[in-house]
Scaffold this motif. Sequence first.
Motif, PDB file in Angstrom:
ATOM      1  N   MET A   1       0.843  -1.200   0.000  1.00  0.00           N
ATOM      2  CA  MET A   1       0.000   0.000   0.000  1.00  0.00           C
ATOM      3  C   MET A   1       0.870   1.238   0.000  1.00  0.00           C
ATOM      4  O   MET A   1       1.847   1.311   0.732  1.00  0.00           O
ATOM      5  CB  MET A   1      -0.872   0.000   1.263  1.00  0.00           C
TER       6      MET A   1
ATOM      7  N   PHE B   1      -2.814  -3.324  -5.805  1.00  0.00           N
ATOM      8  CA  PHE B   1      -3.471  -2.988  -4.545  1.00  0.00           C
ATOM      9  C   PHE B   1      -4.554  -4.016  -4.222  1.00  0.00           C
ATOM     10  O   PHE B   1      -4.655  -4.507  -3.091  1.00  0.00           O
ATOM     11  CB  PHE B   1      -4.067  -1.580  -4.627  1.00  0.00           C
TER      12      PHE B   1
ATOM     13  N   GLU C   1      -2.951  -7.090  -3.070  1.00  0.00           N
ATOM     14  CA  GLU C   1      -2.450  -6.974  -1.707  1.00  0.00           C
ATOM     15  C   GLU C   1      -3.577  -7.176  -0.700  1.00  0.00           C
ATOM     16  O   GLU C   1      -3.395  -7.838   0.330  1.00  0.00           O
ATOM     17  CB  GLU C   1      -1.815  -5.598  -1.509  1.00  0.00           C
ATOM     18  N   LEU C   2      -4.728  -6.615  -1.009  1.00  0.00           N
ATOM     19  CA  LEU C   2      -5.854  -6.740  -0.083  1.00  0.00           C
ATOM     20  C   LEU C   2      -6.497  -8.127  -0.177  1.00  0.00           C
ATOM     21  O   LEU C   2      -7.189  -8.554   0.743  1.00  0.00           O
ATOM     22  CB  LEU C   2      -6.897  -5.667  -0.362  1.00  0.00           C
ATOM     23  N   GLY C   3      -6.301  -8.780  -1.304  1.00  0.00           N
ATOM     24  CA  GLY C   3      -6.805 -10.143  -1.418  1.00  0.00           C
ATOM     25  C   GLY C   3      -8.164 -10.269  -2.071  1.00  0.00           C
ATOM     26  O   GLY C   3      -8.594 -11.387  -2.366  1.00  0.00           O
ATOM     27  N   SER C   4      -8.847  -9.152  -2.273  1.00  0.00           N
ATOM     28  CA  SER C   4     -10.112  -9.241  -3.016  1.00  0.00           C
ATOM     29  C   SER C   4     -10.356  -7.935  -3.756  1.00  0.00           C
ATOM     30  O   SER C   4      -9.806  -6.900  -3.377  1.00  0.00           O
ATOM     31  CB  SER C   4     -11.276  -9.580  -2.085  1.00  0.00           C
TER      32      SER C   4
ATOM     33  N   LEU D   1     -16.604  -4.286  -0.172  1.00  0.00           N
ATOM     34  CA  LEU D   1     -15.283  -4.003   0.386  1.00  0.00           C
ATOM     35  C   LEU D   1     -14.794  -2.644  -0.077  1.00  0.00           C
ATOM     36  O   LEU D   1     -14.317  -1.822   0.709  1.00  0.00           O
ATOM     37  CB  LEU D   1     -14.300  -5.100  -0.036  1.00  0.00           C
TER      38      LEU D   1
END
Lengths: 301, 301
Positions: B1, B40, B43-46, B62
């Motif tokens: 991030m 990004f 990184e957040l996964g979804s 989300l």
Amino acid sequence: MNLSQIELLRVLQETGLNLSKAAEKMHVVQSAVSRQLQLFEEELGSPLFERKGKKLVALTPLGQRVMDEVSAINQAKLNIQAIAADYLDSNHGTIHIATTHTQAKYFLPAPIRRFREKYPGVRIYMVQTSPEQLIAQLHEHKADIAICTEKVEDDAELITQHCYEWHHAAVMPKGHPLCEGELSCERLAAFPILTYSFGFTGRSNIESAFKAAGLELDIILAAADTDVIKTYVRLGMGIGLIAGMAYDAFADQDLVARDLSHLIPRSITKIAYLKQNYLPLYSQHFIDELLVAAKERTQLS
Amino acid sequence: MNLSQIELLRVLQETGLNLSKAAEKMHVVQSAVSRQLQLFEEELGSPLFERKGKKLVALTPLGQRVMDEVSAINQAKLNIQAIAADYLDSNHGTIHIATTHTQAKYFLPAPIRRFREKYPGVRIYMVQTSPEQLIAQLHEHKADIAICTEKVEDDAELITQHCYEWHHAAVMPKGHPLCEGELSCERLAAFPILTYSFGFTGRSNIESAFKAAGLELDIILAAADTDVIKTYVRLGMGIGLIAGMAYDAFADQDLVARDLSHLIPRSITKIAYLKQNYLPLYSQHFIDELLVAAKERTQLS
DNA sequence: TAAGGTTACGGCGATCGTAACGATC
DNA sequence: GATCGTTACGATCGCCGTAACCTTA
């Protein structure tokens, strides 16, 4: 400006403005953070830190204002990560609870057991501190949820929820004169008293009750936790004034507990957390579990 | 991030989730922002965006939650810059004011003139919009300060200050029957009315006054600004109901103004700005200047 | 076919680590 | 001399831009 510079400022506060320690915490070499700080100050046009020689010794007025915003950014960053993690899997994660000995031992076991059955994947960390430290733990992000009886209120950054109410009790060895007859402040004050330290577990309510009655307590032991108090009550040192729920009808059979709800104002235990802090779903369920346990407890008494 | 990813999300919202336009706004090529978004989300996964084919069409749940935090970060970033700039030189900078025609023309000139004498280095930008847009301008960071009469309140992110109170007046050509005698809602309602558009300059107070009297107004012109109203009053089209301060004793000599404070509830003009938004020193002085002007105005009347 | 988005790849620059130096207790 | 911070310099890795490609109105 970038996030690692923001992070650096945050870590610098944590480390007492020590660049070397900050570098270590951030897993980079010291020269790197030194330069990043220079770059950031250069970008803003004025220094964020007062320096004595080369050492950072304090925040400048500018630095102080900037730090508030740094905290906001850091909080939001943590929230993004927490929200995403929660969204990915709302059954795994961690909860950091800050609380006092009394809550940890006499209130939390039941709700925590139930919570763990529903959420076996959530790791629960408990930090046991003094009540006045509890709120600080929240602000420092060392705890997500604080459960405490004294010293909350009037913090705009906090959300507090009423959890449950309880009363103090007097405990004494079997056969003690106070086991019989009506209890009054006067009768209690005639004996040496063992109770909580200042700021702990409703101590202030005990103070106010006896002060209102114009009585001086002879407090010969002030402890942070109930077990210490009970131990010395067993030795016959005097009367223990403890939280009612800290008397265990089974384990404390050798002691007599007498309710003091007519003498000492009720105490209120609260749940507190930072308004700005995102709590994962399971944390919200944990709070629900606390409230259920609180309701059960009030129905019992 | 990192901060540019955060910035990207912000810009994406501004551009209606259009990556190409976002790239342009950020002065980088489109492929760069595409990849940053991917990174990004990875990184957040979804995913943060719903996609139709490759196009971004909406925020995921989300994404919506994350956007709130993105706004917070962006605000804090702007604050850091503003604080630093203010600290370097509190006599230079910009103020963006959002307001309506009536305030811009009849209230702001005096305080702005005085402010400019004290702060010649501050550039003042004025955005003139409809009252319902004013608050949106604040949230979109297109304005720092809004000055408005209707539609404020109940926004937790806003600080609102009482500025001044005023009353409506009826204006008519000289010699009109209403120039003489006591004015009542009934007498007014007998003539065609020219007044402000819905949502403008206390229009709602006019509504409520006549509704309370059980009267229907024959509104033949609803304009956003007073000058249009006066123009058509001069043509003899009817009675103008305008803000009292919008009558200029000199320029409007050909018209007669009659106070309606006994018929129409007072209107309150307020100053509003975002609670989270750092206002430089000179902006605070600008607000002071507004309050001084407000006080002068109330003493006059 | 124009507009919007993705993928592949080479180049450049920001930031890091190493290392040597300076200051303060 | 131990701790803390700065400066210099080479190396690396992240990010950008170019360019070719894909997809849908």
